[in-house]
Write a protein that holds these residues in place. Sequence first.
Motif, short mmCIF file in Angstrom:
data_model
loop_
_atom_site.label_atom_id
_atom_site.label_comp_id
_atom_site.label_asym_id
_atom_site.label_seq_id
_atom_site.Cartn_x
_atom_site.Cartn_y
_atom_site.Cartn_z
N GLY A 121 13.32 6.57 5.80
CA GLY A 121 13.43 6.60 7.26
C GLY A 121 12.28 7.36 7.90
O GLY A 121 11.76 6.95 8.94
N LEU A 122 11.88 8.46 7.28
CA LEU A 122 10.77 9.25 7.82
C LEU A 122 9.46 8.48 7.76
O LEU A 122 8.67 8.51 8.71
N VAL A 123 9.23 7.79 6.66
CA VAL A 123 8.00 6.99 6.54
C VAL A 123 8.02 5.86 7.56
O VAL A 123 7.02 5.59 8.23
N GLY A 124 9.17 5.19 7.69
CA GLY A 124 9.29 4.14 8.70
C GLY A 124 9.04 4.67 10.10
O GLY A 124 8.30 4.06 10.88
N GLY A 144 0.80 -1.23 0.00
CA GLY A 144 0.00 0.00 0.00
C GLY A 144 0.83 1.28 0.00
O GLY A 144 0.44 2.27 -0.61
N LEU A 145 1.96 1.24 0.66
CA LEU A 145 2.83 2.43 0.72
C LEU A 145 3.85 2.49 -0.43
O LEU A 145 4.55 3.49 -0.57
N SER A 146 3.91 1.45 -1.22
CA SER A 146 4.98 1.35 -2.22
C SER A 146 4.96 2.43 -3.29
O SER A 146 5.98 2.70 -3.91
N THR A 147 3.83 3.07 -3.50
CA THR A 147 3.78 4.14 -4.50
C THR A 147 3.79 5.53 -3.86
O THR A 147 3.72 6.53 -4.57
N LEU A 148 3.92 5.60 -2.54
CA LEU A 148 3.92 6.89 -1.84
C LEU A 148 4.95 7.88 -2.38
O LEU A 148 4.64 9.07 -2.51
N VAL A 151 8.74 -2.17 7.92
CA VAL A 151 7.77 -2.26 6.82
C VAL A 151 7.66 -0.92 6.09
O VAL A 151 7.69 -0.87 4.86
N GLY A 152 7.56 0.17 6.84
CA GLY A 152 7.45 1.49 6.20
C GLY A 152 8.67 1.85 5.39
O GLY A 152 8.57 2.29 4.25
N ALA A 153 9.84 1.66 5.98
CA ALA A 153 11.08 1.98 5.27
C ALA A 153 11.28 1.06 4.07
O ALA A 153 11.67 1.51 2.99
#
Length: 169
Positions: free
Chosen positions: A66-69, A39-43, A104-106
């Motif tokens: 890093g910020l997204v993570g 889901g975040l891969s196109t952010l 996961v986020g990073a």
Amino acid sequence: MYQLGHYGAALLAYAPLGAAVSLAGHEPAAVVGGLVCVGLSTLPDCDHRLPLIDHRGPTHTLLFAGLVGAALAGTVAVLGDASAAPLAVGGPDDALLAAFAFVVGALSIVSHLLADALTPMGIRPFWPVSRRHYTLEVTPAANAIANYVLFLIGVGAVAVAVAAVSLFG
């Protein structure tokens, strides 16, 4: 790459982590982590809609990853028990869940960067420290076949991970 290619890159990057988390007995967390990663891969491509931000600029960096993570980990930490409730049956504790959320986020953003590094336009992942450009020049981002192939490789990696979990779990 385009959306489908980024989904494939996220699946490919996440498959080993998802398998490890499943084998550790946290199957629900592994599934949710995979969905979040894809889901975040196109952010990073939100920069298309942001004024004054160049495409493949700040949102295509390790700093952004890093910020997204950190944002995802912080969200999980703040929500605490409410976030963990659906994962509570054999689920990880809050600190472990927050660390997993960070990874996961990073990882979702790093998968995007790796996919974009396949294109001639490439990326500058170390901005603002370095403006050095990295590219493998494998295929243009708009190449539909390359995007489908990357997606199929990602689906294949997930299939291998699920088979490994079934076999060893």
